[in-house]
Design a protein around this motif. Structure first.
Motif, PDB file in Angstrom:
ATOM      1  N   ILE A  17       1.410   3.720   7.876  1.00 48.30           N
ATOM      2  CA  ILE A  17       1.861   5.102   7.645  1.00 48.30           C
ATOM      3  C   ILE A  17       3.028   5.427   8.573  1.00 48.30           C
ATOM      4  CG2 ILE A  17       1.106   7.496   7.366  1.00 48.30           C
ATOM      5  CD1 ILE A  17      -1.729   6.571   7.908  1.00 48.30           C
ATOM      6  N   LEU A  18       2.938   4.931   9.795  1.00 50.17           N
ATOM      7  CA  LEU A  18       3.995   5.238  10.773  1.00 50.17           C
ATOM      8  C   LEU A  18       5.343   4.657  10.327  1.00 50.17           C
ATOM      9  CD1 LEU A  18       4.894   6.435  13.437  1.00 50.17           C
ATOM     10  CD2 LEU A  18       3.999   4.408  14.611  1.00 50.17           C
ATOM     11  N   LEU A  19       5.312   3.436   9.786  1.00 45.23           N
ATOM     12  CA  LEU A  19       6.574   2.828   9.318  1.00 45.23           C
ATOM     13  C   LEU A  19       7.149   3.610   8.136  1.00 45.23           C
ATOM     14  CD1 LEU A  19       5.611  -0.926   9.755  1.00 45.23           C
ATOM     15  CD2 LEU A  19       7.502   0.249  10.900  1.00 45.23           C
ATOM     16  N   VAL A  20       6.261   4.078   7.248  1.00 44.24           N
ATOM     17  CA  VAL A  20       6.743   4.869   6.100  1.00 44.24           C
ATOM     18  C   VAL A  20       7.262   6.227   6.580  1.00 44.24           C
ATOM     19  CG1 VAL A  20       5.982   6.058   3.996  1.00 44.24           C
ATOM     20  CG2 VAL A  20       5.346   3.669   4.390  1.00 44.24           C
ATOM     21  N   TRP A  21       6.512   6.863   7.485  1.00 40.55           N
ATOM     22  CA  TRP A  21       6.946   8.176   7.971  1.00 40.55           C
ATOM     23  C   TRP A  21       8.286   8.073   8.723  1.00 40.55           C
ATOM     24  CZ3 TRP A  21       7.380  10.486  12.992  1.00 40.55           C
ATOM     25  CH2 TRP A  21       7.732  11.848  12.929  1.00 40.55           C
ATOM     26  N   THR A  22       8.504   6.971   9.407  1.00 37.90           N
ATOM     27  CA  THR A  22       9.778   6.796  10.128  1.00 37.90           C
ATOM     28  C   THR A  22      10.955   6.913   9.151  1.00 37.90           C
ATOM     29  OG1 THR A  22       8.731   5.418  11.808  1.00 37.90           O
ATOM     30  CG2 THR A  22      11.116   5.174  11.555  1.00 37.90           C
ATOM     31  N   MET A  23      10.811   6.283   7.982  1.00 35.23           N
ATOM     32  CA  MET A  23      11.891   6.366   6.978  1.00 35.23           C
ATOM     33  C   MET A  23      11.993   7.777   6.410  1.00 35.23           C
ATOM     34  SD  MET A  23      11.559   2.769   4.931  1.00 35.23           S
ATOM     35  CE  MET A  23       9.786   2.625   4.884  1.00 35.23           C
ATOM     36  N   LEU A  24      10.831   8.386   6.117  1.00 34.13           N
ATOM     37  CA  LEU A  24      10.846   9.757   5.570  1.00 34.13           C
ATOM     38  C   LEU A  24      11.420  10.730   6.603  1.00 34.13           C
ATOM     39  CD1 LEU A  24       7.262   9.852   3.975  1.00 34.13           C
ATOM     40  CD2 LEU A  24       9.430   9.797   2.727  1.00 34.13           C
ATOM     41  N   ALA A  25      11.016  10.570   7.850  1.00 34.74           N
ATOM     42  CA  ALA A  25      11.418  11.521   8.896  1.00 34.74           C
ATOM     43  C   ALA A  25      12.922  11.487   9.151  1.00 34.74           C
ATOM     44  CB  ALA A  25      10.651  11.237  10.187  1.00 34.74           C
ATOM     45  N   ASN A  82       0.835  -1.211   0.000  1.00 35.19           N
ATOM     46  CA  ASN A  82       0.000   0.000   0.000  1.00 35.19           C
ATOM     47  C   ASN A  82       0.867   1.258   0.000  1.00 35.19           C
ATOM     48  OD1 ASN A  82      -2.561  -1.433   0.372  1.00 35.19           O
ATOM     49  ND2 ASN A  82      -1.764  -1.944   2.389  1.00 35.19           N
ATOM     50  N   THR A  83       1.918   1.249  -0.808  1.00 34.73           N
ATOM     51  CA  THR A  83       2.904   2.335  -0.730  1.00 34.73           C
ATOM     52  C   THR A  83       2.313   3.701  -1.077  1.00 34.73           C
ATOM     53  OG1 THR A  83       3.594   1.664  -2.908  1.00 34.73           O
ATOM     54  CG2 THR A  83       5.040   1.053  -1.126  1.00 34.73           C
ATOM     55  N   GLN A  84       1.432   3.716  -2.091  1.00 29.64           N
ATOM     56  CA  GLN A  84       0.904   5.015  -2.524  1.00 29.64           C
ATOM     57  C   GLN A  84       0.096   5.676  -1.414  1.00 29.64           C
ATOM     58  OE1 GLN A  84      -1.038   4.347  -6.254  1.00 29.64           O
ATOM     59  NE2 GLN A  84      -0.308   6.303  -7.039  1.00 29.64           N
ATOM     60  N   ARG A  85      -0.824   4.880  -0.829  1.00 28.02           N
ATOM     61  CA  ARG A  85      -1.656   5.419   0.256  1.00 28.02           C
ATOM     62  C   ARG A  85      -0.771   5.809   1.439  1.00 28.02           C
ATOM     63  NH1 ARG A  85      -5.719   1.236   2.498  1.00 28.02           N
ATOM     64  NH2 ARG A  85      -3.847   0.406   3.469  1.00 28.02           N
ATOM     65  N   ALA A  86       0.150   4.912   1.806  1.00 24.52           N
ATOM     66  CA  ALA A  86       0.960   5.164   3.000  1.00 24.52           C
ATOM     67  C   ALA A  86       1.822   6.405   2.821  1.00 24.52           C
ATOM     68  CB  ALA A  86       1.821   3.946   3.323  1.00 24.52           C
ATOM     69  N   SER A  87       2.436   6.568   1.635  1.00 21.35           N
ATOM     70  CA  SER A  87       3.331   7.722   1.490  1.00 21.35           C
ATOM     71  C   SER A  87       2.527   9.014   1.384  1.00 21.35           C
ATOM     72  CB  SER A  87       4.297   7.548   0.318  1.00 21.35           C
ATOM     73  OG  SER A  87       3.588   7.562  -0.879  1.00 21.35           O
ATOM     74  N   ALA A  88       1.360   8.957   0.722  1.00 22.61           N
ATOM     75  CA  ALA A  88       0.534  10.177   0.628  1.00 22.61           C
ATOM     76  C   ALA A  88       0.039  10.583   2.017  1.00 22.61           C
ATOM     77  CB  ALA A  88      -0.643   9.938  -0.309  1.00 22.61           C
ATOM     78  N   MET A  89      -0.406   9.623   2.820  1.00 22.11           N
ATOM     79  CA  MET A  89      -0.914   9.964   4.158  1.00 22.11           C
ATOM     80  C   MET A  89       0.209  10.409   5.087  1.00 22.11           C
ATOM     81  SD  MET A  89      -3.939   7.158   4.799  1.00 22.11           S
ATOM     82  CE  MET A  89      -4.561   7.898   6.306  1.00 22.11           C
ATOM     83  N   ALA A  90       1.378   9.803   4.921  1.00 26.05           N
ATOM     84  CA  ALA A  90       2.515  10.151   5.795  1.00 26.05           C
ATOM     85  C   ALA A  90       2.961  11.593   5.578  1.00 26.05           C
ATOM     86  CB  ALA A  90       3.677   9.200   5.546  1.00 26.05           C
TER      87      ALA A  90
END
Ligand SMILES: NC(=O)c1ccc[n+]([C@@H]2O[C@H](COP(=O)([O-])OP(=O)(O)OC[C@H]3O[C@@H](n4cnc5c(N)ncnc54)[C@H](O)[C@@H]3O)[C@@H](O)[C@H]2O)c1
Length: 264
Positions: free
Chosen positions: A162-170, A125-133
């Motif tokens: 989303i939290l796992l994706v945001w962790t990498m982005l953050a 669900n990368t698209q949803r997760a990255s957009a929400m993050a």
């Protein structure tokens, strides 16, 4: 490892947050615990606060001192209260608190997000997760549900994806990276805390028991706290944007089976 460090722990009134705070204090840290519920015990300084709204987050940020060494984002809910509330607490509040505190965390400090194995679906669900993050603040709940077609019963796994994706982005977000603030996640498997009783109601006993059976027992808060505190410590100074599974081998067992790795 933690002597004299100022460590902020959310979700301190129960379970993993409580044990993390106790162990950090035992290791010489100055602990500031935050929870919407007043704890029955006292560990360091307690600050009652609610991370489910921007006003609640602002109040917490204003009350905390400068020079924080680590922020342990442990507070979370099971999903039983619906997707909007679950996303607000497990993700948007956590992110708002981390960003609000960025200037109060010292250079070289650390943020630890307690995610979950339940969030490992982010790769599908990368698209949803990255957009929400990438959303800022607290999005309007009904618009959020509609824009991302979020089923009410999937609030918990989506919040952790989303939290796992945001962790990498953050880890690469300038407000953290420019001051060498590391951002990592810890993903527990099933852990004996009050939230597990709610997971049993939401997911069913069979699902939870099958995960527990794979590794012989459920985890305890004492299995997770040292992993969180390792990431707070300078021993983890070169660990950034990572997720550490603290699950007794559950992820390995599921992966070996899913990919057929044990077949010769
Ligand atoms: N226990 C498990 O099986 C398990 C598995 C994977 C991940 N997790 C994660 O671990 C974290 C800690 O869970 P736990 O098992 O210790 O559960 P818990 O229910 O024992 O503790 C959660 C704490 O968060 C606090 N909290 C809830 N909403 C809040 C809010 N709006 N503001 C401030 N505090 C709030 C609660 O009052 C409670 O003290 C959660 O993020 C959870 O998703 C738990």
């Amino acid at each position: 490892m933690l002597f004299g460090k100022i460590i902020v722990v959310t979700g301190v009134a129960s379970g993993i947050g409580q044990r993390t705070a106790e162990l950090a204090a035992h290791m010489g840290a100055d602990v500031i615990g935050i929870d919407v519920v007043k704890p029955s015990h006292s560990i360091g300084t307690f600050l009652q606060g609610d991370i489910s709204t921007q006003a609640g987050v602002d109040e917490i940020v204003n009350a905390l001192p400068d020079g924080i060494d680590a922020l342990c984002n442990v507070a979370g809910v099971s999903g039983a209260g619906g997707a909007a509330l679950t996303l607000a607490i497990n993700f948007f509040g956590l992110k708002a608190l981390s960003e609000g505190l960025a200037n109060k965390i010292r250079t070289g400090g650390s943020i630890i997000n307690v995610a979950s194995m339940a969030g490992y679906g982010w790769r599908e669900n990368t698209q949803r997760a990255s957009a929400m993050a990438k959303l800022s603040g607290f999005p309007e709940p009904s618009k959020l549900m509609e824009d991302f077609a979020i089923p009410n019963e999937l609030g918990y796994p989506i919040s952790k994806e989303i939290l796992l994706v945001w962790t990498m982005l953050a880890a690469h977000q300038p407000m953290f990276k420019s001051r060498n603030i590391r951002v990592n996640a810890v993903s527990p498997g099933p852990v004996e805390t009050p939230i597990l009783t709610q997971f049993r109601q939401v997911l069913g006993d069979q699902r939870v028991n099958s995960d527990v059976d794979r590794v012989g027992r459920a985890g305890t808060p004492a299995d997770i706290a040292p992993v969180i505190l390792f990431l707070c410590s300078d021993a983890a100074r070169w660990v950034n944007g990572n997720n550490i599974a603290a699950d007794g081998g559950l992820e390995a067992s599921v992966t070996v089976e899913a990919l057929g790795l044990s077949k010769t």
